[in-house]
Design an enzyme around this catalytic site. Sequence first.
Site, PDB file in Angstrom:
ATOM      1  N   TYR A 180      24.318  72.249 -22.663  1.00  0.00           N
ATOM      2  CA  TYR A 180      23.117  73.425 -22.888  1.00  0.00           C
ATOM      3  C   TYR A 180      22.498  73.505 -23.535  1.00  0.00           C
ATOM      4  CZ  TYR A 180      26.471  75.626 -19.350  1.00  0.00           C
ATOM      5  OH  TYR A 180      26.799  75.765 -17.492  1.00  0.00           O
ATOM      6  N   HIS A 223      23.893  85.911 -14.501  1.00  0.00           N
ATOM      7  CA  HIS A 223      24.571  84.462 -15.334  1.00  0.00           C
ATOM      8  C   HIS A 223      24.695  84.007 -16.022  1.00  0.00           C
ATOM      9  CE1 HIS A 223      25.031  82.717 -10.683  1.00  0.00           C
ATOM     10  NE2 HIS A 223      26.298  83.667 -10.825  1.00  0.00           N
ATOM     11  N   CYS A 227      35.333  87.681 -31.307  1.00  0.00           N
ATOM     12  CA  CYS A 227      34.672  88.504 -31.455  1.00  0.00           C
ATOM     13  C   CYS A 227      33.994  89.354 -30.420  1.00  0.00           C
ATOM     14  CB  CYS A 227      33.691  88.504 -32.576  1.00  0.00           C
ATOM     15  SG  CYS A 227      32.554  88.582 -33.340  1.00  0.00           S
ATOM     16  N   ALA A 244       7.180  79.207  -4.633  1.00  0.00           N
ATOM     17  CA  ALA A 244       6.785  80.652  -5.055  1.00  0.00           C
ATOM     18  C   ALA A 244       5.297  80.747  -5.705  1.00  0.00           C
ATOM     19  CB  ALA A 244       7.940  80.196  -6.328  1.00  0.00           C
TER      20      ALA A 244
END
Length: 232
Positions: free
Chosen positions: A56, A109, A120, A219
């Site tokens: 990531y 997501h 926390c 797209a």
Amino acid sequence: MESIRNIIVLTGAGISAESGIDTFRDAGGLWEQHRVEDVATPEGFARDPQLVQRFYDARREAVQQVDPNPAHDALALLDQRWEGELLIVTQNVDDLHERAGASRVLHMHGELLSALCARCETRHKWSESLLGQPACPGCGEKALRPDVVWFGEMPYQMDRIYAALRRADLFVSIGTSGAVYPAAGFVRDAREMGAKTLELNLERSEGSYWFEESRQGRASKLVPEWVAEMLG
Ligand code: BV8
């Protein structure tokens, strides 16, 4: 288009492909470079957190090197001009919809530029690495993880998505293979609730059957054309 007031747009990796972000299933895509089980599941994170954080971190860095493309820009224009309801539900963890100027965006997501504290449960805007286990700004614990939804985890804001599906007159899917649930099931939900359905994708998706209309192409071409139709 007559009688269309409320629109829900679902986007996937295909809308960001022309910005230079890898898709998942296409040739050379993310799932060819990594085993899903290793990098996108809670079990994989427990097994090897460094491997997952590196995965990531690399994507978080990459997304800051690219820009929105004409498909993102067109949806942002629709968002600014459309007086009816509009919700852009994205499966993407990049911030290209927002950087193009769209605000009615929901990341089902999660987001790369956000860190979630596993202790926390506070969220923090994050553009740096998580590999070094930085302390949580909220509780100080070294428990920050990518703020993304892994396989087996519940997607975010499902109640808001189903409420929008119930109210939709038109459901449009852009750049998604229709392989991952519950997102892949939204077209059927929308259709069963009476919405018109339109797919804009490079190729027919796994759920193509459920769309009244399916247009194939890039797209960056299909989305500006469709938005021009909507804004008339
Ligand atoms: C859950 C974040 C319980 C992390 C992601 C029912 C049946 C079978 C399985 C299941 C089921 N229900 C649940 C499952 C399990 C699982 C699942 O779906 N497994 C699959 C693999 C079978 N789902 C889950 O675990 C989900 N959680 O179900 O919780 C629950 C259930 C119901 C209600 C509530 C709770 C969680 C799934 C989320 C996982 N996290 N991402 C990260 O990004 O690393 S998923 C990730 O993969 C993306 O977010 C996206 O969702 C998916 C990738 O798909 P796409 O975006 O479509 O990308 P892809 O590469 O596949 O396709 C790109 C498309 O674009 C192609 O069609 C291509 O032709 C097109 N294209 C390419 N270039 C262009 C283009 N189009 C236009 N222009 C171009 N230039």
